[in-house]
Design a protein around this motif. Structure first.
Motif, PDB file in Angstrom:
ATOM      1  N   VAL A  35       2.378  -4.046   3.903  1.00 25.43           N
ATOM      2  CA  VAL A  35       3.550  -3.223   3.618  1.00 25.43           C
ATOM      3  C   VAL A  35       3.073  -1.833   3.196  1.00 25.43           C
ATOM      4  CG1 VAL A  35       5.694  -3.004   2.309  1.00 25.43           C
ATOM      5  CG2 VAL A  35       4.802  -5.282   2.871  1.00 25.43           C
ATOM      6  N   PHE A  36       3.028  -0.919   4.156  1.00 25.44           N
ATOM      7  CA  PHE A  36       2.673   0.474   3.884  1.00 25.44           C
ATOM      8  C   PHE A  36       3.950   1.241   3.563  1.00 25.44           C
ATOM      9  CE2 PHE A  36      -0.838  -0.946   6.571  1.00 25.44           C
ATOM     10  CZ  PHE A  36      -1.946  -0.369   5.958  1.00 25.44           C
ATOM     11  N   ILE A  37       3.908   2.045   2.509  1.00 27.03           N
ATOM     12  CA  ILE A  37       5.093   2.823   2.134  1.00 27.03           C
ATOM     13  C   ILE A  37       4.710   4.292   2.003  1.00 27.03           C
ATOM     14  CG2 ILE A  37       7.043   3.027   0.573  1.00 27.03           C
ATOM     15  CD1 ILE A  37       6.306   0.212  -0.464  1.00 27.03           C
ATOM     16  N   SER A  40       8.958  -5.667 -13.131  1.00 22.55           N
ATOM     17  CA  SER A  40       9.050  -4.551 -12.190  1.00 22.55           C
ATOM     18  C   SER A  40       8.466  -3.311 -12.852  1.00 22.55           C
ATOM     19  CB  SER A  40      10.500  -4.303 -11.765  1.00 22.55           C
ATOM     20  OG  SER A  40      11.290  -3.947 -12.889  1.00 22.55           O
ATOM     21  N   PHE A  41       8.460  -2.216 -12.119  1.00 20.33           N
ATOM     22  CA  PHE A  41       7.895  -0.967 -12.607  1.00 20.33           C
ATOM     23  C   PHE A  41       9.002  -0.078 -13.151  1.00 20.33           C
ATOM     24  CE2 PHE A  41       5.248  -2.758  -9.341  1.00 20.33           C
ATOM     25  CZ  PHE A  41       3.963  -2.651  -9.855  1.00 20.33           C
ATOM     26  N   CYS A  42       8.706   0.651 -14.225  1.00 18.46           N
ATOM     27  CA  CYS A  42       9.694   1.541 -14.832  1.00 18.46           C
ATOM     28  C   CYS A  42       9.833   2.783 -13.954  1.00 18.46           C
ATOM     29  CB  CYS A  42       9.251   1.948 -16.238  1.00 18.46           C
ATOM     30  SG  CYS A  42       8.994   0.568 -17.373  1.00 18.46           S
ATOM     31  N   ASN A  43      10.965   2.905 -13.277  1.00 14.54           N
ATOM     32  CA  ASN A  43      11.165   4.020 -12.354  1.00 14.54           C
ATOM     33  C   ASN A  43      10.967   5.368 -13.052  1.00 14.54           C
ATOM     34  OD1 ASN A  43      11.669   2.731  -9.913  1.00 14.54           O
ATOM     35  ND2 ASN A  43      13.837   2.408 -10.385  1.00 14.54           N
ATOM     36  N   GLY A  44      10.208   6.222 -12.395  1.00 16.39           N
ATOM     37  CA  GLY A  44       9.921   7.536 -12.947  1.00 16.39           C
ATOM     38  C   GLY A  44       8.680   7.582 -13.811  1.00 16.39           C
ATOM     39  N   GLY A  86       7.590   8.855  -6.192  1.00 14.13           N
ATOM     40  CA  GLY A  86       6.595   8.458  -7.175  1.00 14.13           C
ATOM     41  C   GLY A  86       6.163   7.013  -7.000  1.00 14.13           C
ATOM     42  N   THR A  87       5.061   6.678  -7.650  1.00 11.26           N
ATOM     43  CA  THR A  87       4.457   5.360  -7.432  1.00 11.26           C
ATOM     44  C   THR A  87       5.295   4.211  -7.970  1.00 11.26           C
ATOM     45  OG1 THR A  87       3.147   5.611  -9.467  1.00 11.26           O
ATOM     46  CG2 THR A  87       2.109   6.270  -7.406  1.00 11.26           C
ATOM     47  N   ALA A  88       5.966   4.394  -9.100  1.00  7.93           N
ATOM     48  CA  ALA A  88       6.728   3.299  -9.688  1.00  7.93           C
ATOM     49  C   ALA A  88       7.871   2.865  -8.768  1.00  7.93           C
ATOM     50  CB  ALA A  88       7.261   3.703 -11.064  1.00  7.93           C
ATOM     51  N   TYR A  89       8.680   3.828  -8.324  1.00  7.96           N
ATOM     52  CA  TYR A  89       9.759   3.521  -7.396  1.00  7.96           C
ATOM     53  C   TYR A  89       9.214   2.892  -6.112  1.00  7.96           C
ATOM     54  CZ  TYR A  89      13.569   4.223  -4.065  1.00  7.96           C
ATOM     55  OH  TYR A  89      14.538   4.026  -3.102  1.00  7.96           O
ATOM     56  N   THR A  90       8.133   3.468  -5.607  1.00 10.52           N
ATOM     57  CA  THR A  90       7.568   3.009  -4.342  1.00 10.52           C
ATOM     58  C   THR A  90       6.997   1.600  -4.461  1.00 10.52           C
ATOM     59  OG1 THR A  90       7.051   5.314  -3.801  1.00 10.52           O
ATOM     60  CG2 THR A  90       5.958   3.612  -2.491  1.00 10.52           C
ATOM     61  N   ARG A  91       6.366   1.305  -5.571  1.00  6.95           N
ATOM     62  CA  ARG A  91       5.871  -0.060  -5.803  1.00  6.95           C
ATOM     63  C   ARG A  91       7.030  -1.056  -5.872  1.00  6.95           C
ATOM     64  NH1 ARG A  91       0.475  -0.745  -7.750  1.00  6.95           N
ATOM     65  NH2 ARG A  91      -0.584   1.171  -8.390  1.00  6.95           N
ATOM     66  N   ASN A  92       8.109  -0.669  -6.540  1.00  5.29           N
ATOM     67  CA  ASN A  92       9.285  -1.552  -6.614  1.00  5.29           C
ATOM     68  C   ASN A  92       9.865  -1.809  -5.231  1.00  5.29           C
ATOM     69  OD1 ASN A  92       9.417  -2.107  -9.392  1.00  5.29           O
ATOM     70  ND2 ASN A  92      10.526  -0.217  -9.824  1.00  5.29           N
ATOM     71  N   LEU A  93       9.894  -0.772  -4.401  1.00  8.18           N
ATOM     72  CA  LEU A  93      10.383  -0.934  -3.030  1.00  8.18           C
ATOM     73  C   LEU A  93       9.506  -1.924  -2.268  1.00  8.18           C
ATOM     74  CD1 LEU A  93      12.212  -0.130  -0.659  1.00  8.18           C
ATOM     75  CD2 LEU A  93      10.692   1.833  -0.256  1.00  8.18           C
ATOM     76  N   ILE A 148       0.846  -1.197   0.000  1.00  9.19           N
ATOM     77  CA  ILE A 148       0.000   0.000   0.000  1.00  9.19           C
ATOM     78  C   ILE A 148       0.881   1.247   0.000  1.00  9.19           C
ATOM     79  CG2 ILE A 148      -1.981   1.135   1.081  1.00  9.19           C
ATOM     80  CD1 ILE A 148      -0.971  -2.153   2.560  1.00  9.19           C
ATOM     81  N   PRO A 149       1.241   1.781  -1.167  1.00  9.52           N
ATOM     82  CA  PRO A 149       1.955   3.057  -1.201  1.00  9.52           C
ATOM     83  C   PRO A 149       0.993   4.177  -0.822  1.00  9.52           C
ATOM     84  CG  PRO A 149       2.142   1.844  -3.291  1.00  9.52           C
ATOM     85  CD  PRO A 149       1.036   1.230  -2.517  1.00  9.52           C
ATOM     86  N   PHE A 150       1.501   5.221  -0.166  1.00  8.01           N
ATOM     87  CA  PHE A 150       0.611   6.342   0.135  1.00  8.01           C
ATOM     88  C   PHE A 150       1.352   7.673   0.136  1.00  8.01           C
ATOM     89  CE2 PHE A 150       2.035   4.985   4.346  1.00  8.01           C
ATOM     90  CZ  PHE A 150       2.199   6.163   5.066  1.00  8.01           C
ATOM     91  N   HIS A 151       0.618   8.698  -0.263  1.00  4.03           N
ATOM     92  CA  HIS A 151       1.150  10.065  -0.286  1.00  4.03           C
ATOM     93  C   HIS A 151      -0.002  11.039  -0.119  1.00  4.03           C
ATOM     94  CE1 HIS A 151       3.592  13.552  -1.376  1.00  4.03           C
ATOM     95  NE2 HIS A 151       2.658  13.882  -2.258  1.00  4.03           N
TER      96      HIS A 151
END
Length: 319
Positions: free
Chosen positions: A38-40, A177-181, A76-83, A11-14
């Motif tokens: 996994v909250f980010i 994986s997700f394309c960073n950026g 951003g969401t892509a980096y955060t999802r990868n994390l 769960i990414p959040f901002h």
């Protein structure tokens, strides 16, 4: 709890202070007991993290199942999802957007169907949630023939991750994986690859996810030049991904439809016909059949391409 029983929900959040409590409650009250949450925090500047922490503390039996990670800056969401994907220790991976919520038995139902149907990817229907009403959205696509499925899947708008469940090995083994950026259409890119690599996917004809439509600050409602570029890069990356696959020619048209849709902003926002035409010029032959376009858009873009071609020819005439 064994690893084979564990579902990791990422769960990414901002800046979702208005929504995160309801989201967290719906997660922490799941009937399925073996969940890693996994909250980010993607560098929120509001009270999102405080509200989340207070909510988690109300569920002491679940508290040990929660991880909270924080980015040092807004990534951003892509980096955060990868994390989240690299951090998750569960056997299965699920996703939830922090301004949405889910039914209390969602993951129990997803996992039961995955096991019963011997699938390695399952997904369910969902609700569009407005202030005073809900609207059920169904995506009854069953994967019988993979090529035919992808031909339909690539031209639907329902290419989300948050209503899916898949083994982590499906991501890891295939280097998904997700394309960073690239923070728009990242779910379209990744979910399509999951369907491609899945030996069997199964659609559950039951709405279990609640997709919030009233958050005007959500990323999907914040359309700007950067998000337009992200959409285009994800569409082009997926096109290139399939370019050396055996089924490429059977789904090429559908992949190009998405590229067409993604590069529209060059024509309508930037008024740059040359840029619009130069990016993946092969798209132009599919303008009139693009299912994402209305009649007017088809005419405008077809004439733009023809006009550009005429201008180039005239420019090469020596007087």
């Amino acid at each position: 709890m064994t690893k084979e029983q564990c579902i990791s929900v990422i769960i990414p959040f901002h800046n979702v202070e208005k929504y995160i409590e309801k989201c967290a409650i719906s997660l922490l009250e799941q009937t399925y007991p073996y969940i890693e949450y996994v909250f980010i925090n993607d560098c929120s500047t509001d009270r999102s993290l405080i509200i989340l922490t207070e909510t988690i503390n109300r569920y002491p039996k679940r508290k040990y199942q929660v991880k909270i990670l924080s980015n040092s800056e807004n990534k951003g969401t892509a980096y955060t999802r990868n994390l989240g994907l690299s951090t998750a220790s569960g056997y299965y991976i699920g996703w939830v957007d922090a301004d949405d919520w889910i039914d209390s038995n969602m993951y129990e139902i997803l996992l039961k169907n995955m096991i019963y149907h011997n699938a390695d990817l399952v997904w369910c229907d969902y609700f569009h949630e407005y202030l005073d009403t809900s609207h059920k959205v169904s995506a009854p696509l069953q994967q019988v023939n993979k090529i035919q499925f992808l031909q339909k899947y690539l031209v639907t708008s329902q290419t989300y991750l948050w209503n899916t469940l898949a083994p982590k090995k499906l991501y890891k083994s295939n280097k998904i994986s997700f394309c960073n950026g690239c923070n728009m259409w990242e779910d379209y890119n990744v979910s399509t690859k999951l369907h491609y690599f899945a030996s069997k996917s199964f659609h559950i004809d039951q709405a279990l996810y609640h997709y919030q439509q009233t958050n005007q600050k959500s990323l999907c409602k914040t359309i700007n030049y950067k998000s337009n570029i992200s959409q285009l890069e994800n569409a082009l990356e997926l096109y290139n991904f399939f370019s050396d696959k055996n089924m490429f020619h059977e789904i090429k048209r559908q992949l190009l439809y998405r590229v067409l849709l993604a590069k529209q902003f060059y024509l309508y926002n930037d008024k740059d016909i040359t840029k619009y035409v130069s990016i993946c010029p092969e798209c132009s032959r599919y303008i009139l059949s693009c299912p994402f376009y209305g009649f007017k858009a088809k005419l405008v873009e077809w004439f733009a391409v023809k006009l550009h071609s005429i201008i180039l020819r005239l420019a090469n005439i020596h007087i």
